[in-house]
Design a protein around this motif. Structure first.
Motif: not given
Ligand SMILES: [Mg+2]
Ligand SMILES: Nc1ncnc2c1ncn2[C@@H]1O[C@H](COP(=O)(O)OP(=O)(O)OP(=O)(O)O)[C@@H](O)[C@H]1O
Lengths: 457, 262
Positions: B53-55, B182-185
């Motif tokens: 997901k982050s990638t 937003m990455d797991e904000p």
């Molecule tokens: Mg991640």
């Protein structure tokens, strides 16, 4: 008895103590209904420590006071009535007595030759006495410890405590040595300041220890030119080189260098920090100095010397680069990578990120590194001894010669002066001042670093 | 495949990815992902840890460029323009596609300077008064203004975690981006701070295209209108959030949502 033989014997006793202590513990372990609290080996160690340590301490003290006791015996003898009452000659004769008793063949005083056998006799008596006492002590303490070995005896804790004590003493040695050095500096300086007023020394602007007026020694012992020179060479010129280059190399290494490059360049920089300063000294005196003189001449300074402040300062700066670079590297690397990512994600370029986020965040660490570098630079001796001049000028012209505190200390102490003239004692006052300044710089630097650490934890 | 995965939208997508592969060295982290992000909806990425997901999120503003070993293949467009094209200015792209990270990362500067950072480097303010206005507007939009208006000169790092995260959102808003990633904000925040951020996302919806990565199913259901489920580097299912959570088409999606794994 010979000291080595005695130590050997005590060690032997220690081994025996270890074996018997262990055996006794093992016996308890097998017979008593309780489980042994500690391993047999720990009981053995406990007994061995009791056997050897008090005896060794006693030996150290005894062998330190024996010469005094033996000298006392010599003085009490009838022949000693011929000794001069007090003063220099008496001490010299007694010194010679001791040297002859230890086997030396040379001397000036016939009396010493007469007294030497007396001394030898007395000291051998005390050595035998001491050895006997030491062995007795070893035996007594060992026996005491031996009786304490029981199934539930906590030998492990006792041994642990001893180990801690040994470590504590080891760590105190460096601190105590520093303290000792400081105190000796302090005492010599107090002697100096009893001859020369503190204000003359601290605020006087004339430094020429070659021509001291005995009536007013403070007139030519004003240290301001030295402090200025030290500051100018170590804190200004050297830092003008070391800070930018050190910082830039740290930035390159942390931000731009590919891992392979970093892997090679960082150790190389660190090797540079290990080059003996005397090698830099050559370089400054033989290469940089003349080159700068030529430059100065071509710029129109007719009286340019090859011993310029610039030469010493430049080379010193180069020497300090790895130091600044590695401190800056550490503090930049300690800035969380989230800062960098945050800035890049805002659309900042690499250099904007470095200037506006990384450097400000790393600033306290960098400042601390620079302070430590300054304190190293002003304490640096070899380069300035080889490349700076002895002329104490107060000048801001880098092509002129300037001198530093460390260089003057070397000059003062390598001369042929007696040990209680203001000239020689001035070296101690200079040393003390330098010590205090670097000490202060280090404290400030450490505080800054500590504060900075807290900010990120 | 694309038809199956993409929900029906009328307006042209703000961002579109087609056949995207991402590699870290030899290892492939994203396999053939195609997906659209549109302006009016909040898009949530869900999936088990390590699924990419982050990638994938980071390919959308080219933050993967900062990872030396990362390599991106495929087409990603912003308003129809290929963002991996040579002519694309990364600096400009990141100003248009802002990002908020998992851990609040305010700069060790004052609150004011944190928000002013972006406008300053992009030269968006024409003077002190203009800058003040941008800072105030951004902080207001991020719902932080009331709490900090009297202490704008205090350090941003002295705020609470939730305030710091809203400061980071304000910082991202200040350059007037079009998309916010937003990455797991909320993963480092307590429930109250989380609720504030979720509320904020609601308010920001429509003004910015928003993509949010989350591990919290309820959060995805609460804040998003579109949900994409990733698994082992592939996009398994993408659709209306309601549909994903109530009637997933794929077995794997159902297993994940019902807590069978992840
Ligand atoms: Mg991640
Ligand atoms: N910088 C990197 N270098 C090499 N591999 C990476 C890097 N970053 C991520 N990966 C790998 O890529 C895969 C996807 O990682 P990613 O961080 O995108 O997962 P994620 O879905 O965000 O997980 P999480 O929910 O735990 O954040 C993982 O297998 C991870 O190990």
């Amino acid at each position: 008895m010979n000291l080595y033989a005695l130590l050997f014997l005590v060690a032997g006793l220690g081994i025996i103590a270890w074996l018997t202590g262990r055996a006794r513990a093992a016996r308890f372990g097998s017979t008593s209904e309780h489980r042994l609290h500690s391993l047999p080996g720990q009981h053995g160690l406990y007994v061995a420590l009791w056997t050897t340590v008090p005896a060794l301490l006693f030996v150290i003290v005894w062998w330190a006071v024996t010469p005094m006791l033996a000298t006392d015996a010599v003085i009490k003898s009838p022949q000693a009535l011929q000794l001069p009452a007090f003063g220099y000659e008496r001490d010299a004769i007694l010194n010679e007595v001791r040297a002859r008793a230890d086997g030396s063949e040379y001397g000036f005083y016939p009396l010493a030759e007469q007294l030497a056998p007396l001394y030898a006799h007395a000291s051998s008596f005390y050595a035998w006495l001491g050895s006997g006492l030491a062995l007795l002590l070893a035996f007594a303490c060992g026996a005491f410890a031996y009786t304490r070995v029981k199934a539930d005896f906590r030998a492990r804790t006792r041994v642990e405590r001893t180990v801690m004590l040994v470590l504590l003493v080891a760590s105190l040695i460096a601190i105590l040595t520093t303290l000792g050095i400081f105190l000796s500096l302090l005492f010599e300086s107090i002697r100096f300041f009893s001859m020369v007023p503190v204000t003359d020394f601290l605020f006087g602007t004339t430094w020429s220890p070659q021509v001291i007026d005995p009536a007013d020694p403070g007139k030519t012992l004003g240290a301001v030119p030295l402090f200025w020179g030290t500051f100018f060479i170590g804190a200004v010129i050297a830092m003008l080189v070391a800070i930018p280059f050190g910082l830039m190399s740290a930035i390159y290494l942390t931000q731009y260098a590919r891992p392979v490059v970093r892997k090679w360049m960082k150790p190389m920089l660190e090797i540079l920090a290990g080059v003996p300063t005397v090698v830099y000294g050559y370089f400054a005196a033989l290469t940089v100095g003349p080159a700068i003189r030529d430059l100065a001449v071509s710029l129109g300074f007719t009286y340019a010397s090859s011993e310029s402040a610039l030469a010493a300062g430049l080379v010193m700066g180069v020497m300090i680069i790895p130091f600044v670079s590695s401190m800056a590297d550490d503090s930049i690397a300690a800035v969380p990578s989230a800062m960098r990512d945050g800035s890049l994600a805002m659309g900042a370029t690499s250099s904007e990120t470095i200037c506006k986020v990384l450097l400000p965040a790393a600033l306290p660490g960098v400042v601390a590194g620079v302070l430590l570098a300054v304190s190293r630079a002003i304490g640096e001796t070899m380069i300035v001894v080889m490349a700076a001049s002895g002329a104490a000028n107060i000048t801001a012209n880098p092509f002129e010669s300037a001198t530093t505190v460390t260089k003057q200390i070397v000059d003062l102490l390598t001369g042929e002066a007696e040990f209680d003239s203001p000239k020689t004692l001035a070296a101690f006052a200079l040393g003390l001042t330098l010590f205090l300044i670097t000490f202060l710089l280090n404290i400030v630097a450490l505080r800054v670093v500590k504060k900075y650490r807290e900010a990120y934890e | 495949m694309t038809e199956l995965n993409s929900p029906q939208t009328t307006a042209p997508p703000k961002m579109a990815a087609q056949g995207v592969n991402v590699f870290y060295g030899e290892k492939q982290a994203i396999r053939d992902v195609s997906l659209d992000v549109d302006m009016d909806n909040v898009t949530a990425f869900i999936g088990p840890s390590g699924c990419g997901k982050s990638t994938f999120l980071r390919t959308l503003n080219r933050m993967n460029d900062t990872v030396a070993s990362a390599r991106v293949e495929g087409l990603i467009t912003l308003d129809g323009e290929n963002i991996y094209d040579r002519s694309m200015d990364v600096v400009q792209l990141r100003a248009r596609v802002g990002m908020v990270f998992q851990k609040p990362n305010p700069f060790p500067k004052s609150i004011y300077e944190n928000v002013a950072y972006g406008p300053r480097i992009h030269g968006l303010a024409s003077g002190k008064a203009d800058m003040d206005q941008i800072v105030e507007r951004s902080l207001k939009r991020a719902g932080l203004w009331e709490e900090v208006k009297d202490r704008l000169q205090d350090s941003g790092t002295a705020l609470s975690g939730g305030q710091q995260q809203r400061l980071c959102i304000a910082r991202a808003i200040a350059v007037d981006p079009e998309v916010i990633l937003m990455d797991e904000p909320c993963s480092a925040l307590d429930p109250i701070a989380t609720a504030k951020i979720e509320e904020l996302i609601h308010e920001l919806r429509g003004r910015y295209a928003i993509v949010i990565v989350t591990h919290n199913m309820q959060q995805a259901a609460r804040v998003s209108q579109r949900t994409a489920f990733f698994h082992l580097g592939t996009l398994v299912e993408y659709g209306e959030t309601d549909q994903i959570f109530t009637a997933p088409r794929q077995e794997r999606t159902k297993d994940y949502i019902t807590g069978r794994y992840g």
